[in-house]
Design a protein around this motif. Structure first.
Motif, short mmCIF file in Angstrom:
data_model
loop_
_atom_site.label_atom_id
_atom_site.label_comp_id
_atom_site.label_asym_id
_atom_site.label_seq_id
_atom_site.Cartn_x
_atom_site.Cartn_y
_atom_site.Cartn_z
N PHE A 204 0.85 -1.09 0.17
CA PHE A 204 0.12 0.00 0.31
C PHE A 204 0.95 1.21 -0.09
O PHE A 204 0.60 2.09 0.77
CB PHE A 204 -0.75 -0.05 1.40
N SER A 205 1.88 1.32 -0.92
CA SER A 205 2.79 2.24 -0.85
C SER A 205 3.05 2.84 -2.34
O SER A 205 2.31 2.49 -3.26
CB SER A 205 4.22 1.72 -0.23
N THR A 256 -0.13 -7.11 8.10
CA THR A 256 0.61 -6.08 9.22
C THR A 256 0.65 -4.83 8.67
O THR A 256 0.83 -4.59 7.36
CB THR A 256 1.57 -6.72 9.94
N PRO A 257 0.83 -3.56 9.38
CA PRO A 257 0.64 -2.23 8.68
C PRO A 257 2.13 -1.93 8.03
O PRO A 257 2.32 -0.92 7.44
CB PRO A 257 0.96 -1.24 9.75
N GLU A 258 3.12 -3.02 8.08
CA GLU A 258 4.35 -2.81 7.39
C GLU A 258 4.17 -2.69 5.80
O GLU A 258 4.97 -1.95 5.24
CB GLU A 258 5.20 -4.02 7.69
N PHE A 260 2.58 -0.91 4.31
CA PHE A 260 2.40 0.91 3.88
C PHE A 260 3.94 1.41 3.60
O PHE A 260 4.03 2.57 3.04
CB PHE A 260 1.74 1.65 5.16
N SER A 261 4.86 0.57 4.22
CA SER A 261 6.32 0.99 3.88
C SER A 261 7.00 0.43 3.08
O SER A 261 8.24 0.44 2.56
CB SER A 261 7.05 0.99 5.08
N TRP A 262 6.55 -0.71 2.17
CA TRP A 262 7.06 -1.61 1.26
C TRP A 262 7.51 -1.02 0.01
O TRP A 262 6.78 0.04 -0.53
CB TRP A 262 6.23 -2.75 1.10
N ARG A 418 -6.48 2.40 5.35
CA ARG A 418 -6.19 3.45 6.37
C ARG A 418 -7.30 4.07 7.08
O ARG A 418 -7.45 4.54 8.10
CB ARG A 418 -5.51 4.58 5.98
#
Lengths: 443, 328
Positions: A204-205, A256-258, A260-262, A418
């Motif tokens: 999601f990035s 997991t929320p990670e 969003f940073s991938w 989000r």
């Protein structure tokens, strides 16, 4: 009476018509001869050809390409120079060459397809595209939108990077889960396996993977980005809302929320580390796992594009295509090199370890090189009819390119993950699409 | 001709009228006067610099102005004049406002941290200690390493799964384990991502601030400091009323450079987050790059990047005027 015979001869065949017909005939005949001989004509001797392309994710492919290009050059007396640059730098470099009116003869669009943007400055390759297509059984449907503008071909599609599903068979079997052949089965698996320490992940990035992963899910749910003409935006639909609701559930239950940073490589590492229960990514993730974690690789399988609620399967990949600048001083050598390249697609596929998927129909005759002989990869042979690119079902136009590079569809899914409602996210996305389309129309 | 009363010579006025001006002895053409010659010599010496500024700064700036008011595209050699259409398009985009806000936020917050850390480092480097030269050499590493290399290193340190930062914090018990709620996702949570970007910017640039300050501190005469000490001033009083005013010109120049570098820096955001997640870390340079180069809309990209100009201009005028006043 034949109406044609009533006209004077100069009205029926003008000098321009004669020259055009004769020119096409001569070009066609020489091309036909060249194709038969697999050797370029003598007038190319002593010339040079400069090629600009990305640094392939599989370095062995670049080594093969350079060697093949050099050998072709030596055989035909053409000095060939190949420049490889990181794929993210390709658009800026192409823009600079356009502005300068000088640079390489042959340029490669990788990931971002710039045919629609530059077609006025590119050589019309319709004849070449038709000949190559005819020789290799025709182009798969997805090849058209990336290479044609207003019915003419300004690029020769080369290959695309496939984005299948990679899943852990051992984990699925251990928990009695059925293979992830539908998005619903993927969700059930992620929901079941996340509490066991094996979530899933889709970016999601702002990265390429986010652009094609969410589009694949969206299109599989019946969502459409534009109409077949590419002129009308079809984002605001109940299918889009369904896809967004599903994505939210998939995130909440199985990720997991990670995510969003991938970046593009994060899911490769996730799979290779043994954490992921499944990921949606190119076979580079499969190869990374093979090279770095053999025990996990042993249980990593490749799945067909998951089906949406109506059974529809759509896969969104990363295409590549070659084009020739109008300012190129060696257009003929560039054309002939493209024939050489398409003639050797099998070698290219082997060199890329099965990464380069053909856009020509004959490329799908089973068994295909590399993937046809690996039992776990054989499913990739069934992908050509499922392929789509941004803008689906419309062409890859310049407004679509803008919404892609500014990550509008990916951000629409991110907003929902989000916490925004699908209605709010669709409203936001429609605003962005409309702004982009309006600006392009005004321009 | 009028006869003069004292000897028959014509009167001065009549004599002057009779002699052509150009032919008068002792009157030179204006371009032969010493002032004109001095001016000509001065401008001749200045001309390479003027030419340099005109070609390398003025021409690109004028070209970007032209692009910003046209519908120029990377794929079309012809562009039409569209007045302020591109500025209007940017103004109407919510992403533009996020980018504008983030650009200001990153510049201001980073400047505060760079000042604090740079001052501290400069004071530390003023102290006598063994290996001082080596340490002085090492502190400039973040500033001298190519940004692509250092930022990619940071990207790995912020990795969601393999972050060395999180690993260290976890080992000392400040955060919980990977996979739990308490494991920070540095580049995935909007506020943390912005903080991470500011941290990298500060890490890269505070040695520059320290070096600028160090150059200023060493230029302050020791006698002045000693005299102030004799007068009974505290450290903060000496710093506030003595050192800062004396090194102000150097400080202003440093601040000027740093503001320009930070506002126009694209590499940190591009490599760490590419403006994501959502558009949470979008800044004006990345947005201009995406729209101007990747999407091919040169005109709109130029308009977005020109929004930096009204941000920078007042700051530059203020700083340069202040600097000039202090020079007098």
């Amino acid at each position: 009476m034949n109406t044609l015979s009533e006209k004077p001869i100069h009205d029926r065949v003008t000098r321009r018509d004669f020259l055009r017909t004769a020119g096409v005939g001569v070009a066609g005949a020489s091309l036909g001869t060249m194709l038969a001989a697999r050797q370029a004509p003598a007038q190319l001797r002593g010339t040079s050809l400069r090629i600009l392309q990305w640094s392939h994710f599989v370095p062995a492919y670049d080594a093969w390409f350079d060697k093949s290009a050099k050998e072709w050059g030596e055989k035909n007396g053409v000095r060939v120079r190949v420049d490889h640059i990181p794929h993210l730098e390709v658009p800026a470099r192409i823009a600079a060459e356009f502005a300068a009116g000088a640079g390489h003869d042959l340029i490669e669009f990788a990931g971002l397809i710039l045919t629609g943007l530059y077609y006025k400055s590119l050589v019309d390759l319709t004849d070449l595209s038709e000949r190559i297509g005819k020789k290799w059984g025709g182009w798969i449907p997805a090849a058209g939108p990336i290479s044609t503008v207003e019915g003419r071909s300004y690029a020769i599609p080369n290959f695309y990077i496939l984005i299948p599903l990679l899943w852990r068979k051992d984990l699925f079997e251990k928990h009695n889960l059925r293979p992830p052949d539908t998005w619903e089965a993927c969700r059930v698996a992620a929901r079941t396996l996340k509490p066991k320490g094996h979530p899933t992940g889709m970016q999601f990035s702002h990265c390429n993977d986010a652009n094609h992963n969410w589009r694949a899910l969206w299109y599989s749910f019946g969502g459409r980005e534009t109409d077949p003409s590419g002129q009308n935006i079809l984002v605001d639909s109940k299918e889009t809302r369904e896809a967004l609701r599903f994505a939210k559930a998939l995130f909440d239950e199985g990720m997991t929320p990670e995510v969003f940073s991938w970046d593009d490589a994060s899911d490769n590492r996730y799979q290779a580390s043994g954490v992921a229960c499944w990921i949606h990514d190119a076979i580079s993730a499969y190869r990374t796992t093979e090279d770095t974690n053999p025990p996990v690789f042993q249980h990593t399988y490749i799945g067909l594009a998951p089906a949406g609620p109506g059974g529809k399967r759509v896969n969104v990949g990363e295409p590549t295509a070659y084009a020739i600048w109008k300012f190129s001083k060696n257009q003929q050598a560039a054309r002939e090199f493209l024939i050489h390249l398409t003639d050797n697609w099998k070698e290219a596929m082997v060199a890329s370890r099965g990464y380069n998927m053909p856009l020509l129909k004959d490329g799908y005759k089973k068994p295909m090189p590399v993937i046809g002989t690996d039992p776990k990869m054989q499913v990739l042979q069934d992908f050509p009819d499922l392929m789509a690119f941004p803008g689906y079902p419309g062409p890859y136009t310049t407004p679509i390119q803008e919404v892609t590079v500014t990550f509008v569809p990916a951000d629409m899914f991110t907003l929902v993950a989000r916490g925004q409602s699908p209605d709010e996210a669709v409203k936001w996305a429609m605003g962005e699409y409309r702004r982009v389309y309006a600006k392009h129309k005004r321009a | 001709m009028t006869a003069s009363p004292n000897g028959g010579e014509p009167e001065g006025g009549a004599r002057a009228a009779a002699v052509p001006i150009a032919g008068r002895a002792g009157v030179r053409a204006w371009w032969r006067t010493p002032t004109a010659r001095r001016l000509a010599f001065g401008y001749t010496l200045l001309s390479p610099a003027i030419l340099y500024v005109a070609l390398l700064v003025g021409a690109p700036f004028l070209f970007s102005l032209y692009l910003a008011v046209s519908d120029a595209s990377v794929g079309d050699p012809f562009a039409e004049f569209v007045w302020l259409e591109n500025f209007k398009a940017a103004w109407e985009s919510p992403t533009f406002w996020i980018a504008l806000r983030n650009s200001i936020l990153v510049t201001v917050v980073a400047a505060i941290f760079k000042s604090l850390l740079g001052t501290t480092l400069a004071f530390l480097l003023l102290q006598p200690f063994r290996g001082k030269k080596l340490i002085r050499g090492l502190v400039v590493i973040p500033f001298t390493v190519p940004s692509a290399v250092s930022v990619l290193g940071w990207k790995w340190m912020y990795d969601s799964q393999f972050s060395v930062v999180n690993w260290a914090l976890n080992r000392v018990g400040l955060i919980s384990a990977y996979g739990t709620e308490g494991w920070p996702i540095w580049l995935g949570q909007p506020h943390l991502a912005l903080a991470a970007i500011i941290a990298v910017n500060v890490w890269r640039s505070f040695p520059f601030t320290a070096i600028v300050l160090l150059a200023g501190f060493t230029a302050v005469p020791q006698e002045v400091i000693d005299a102030a000490k004799v007068d009974g001033t505290t450290f903060m009083q000496r710093f506030r009323f003595l050192v800062i005013p004396m090194i102000a010109p150097i400080l202003f120049v440093g601040l000027l450079f740093d503001t320009v570098f930070t506002l126009s820096d694209i590499s940190v955001v591009l490599l760490l987050t590419n403006g994501g997640p959502g558009n949470a870390t979008q800044i004006l340079p990345t947005l201009a790059y995406q729209i101007g180069i990747l999407a091919g809309a040169l005109g709109r990209g130029a308009a977005i990047s020109l929004f930096l100009f009204p941000l920078l201009l007042p700051a530059m005028i203020l700083l340069l005027r202040n600097l000039k006043r202090r020079e007098w």
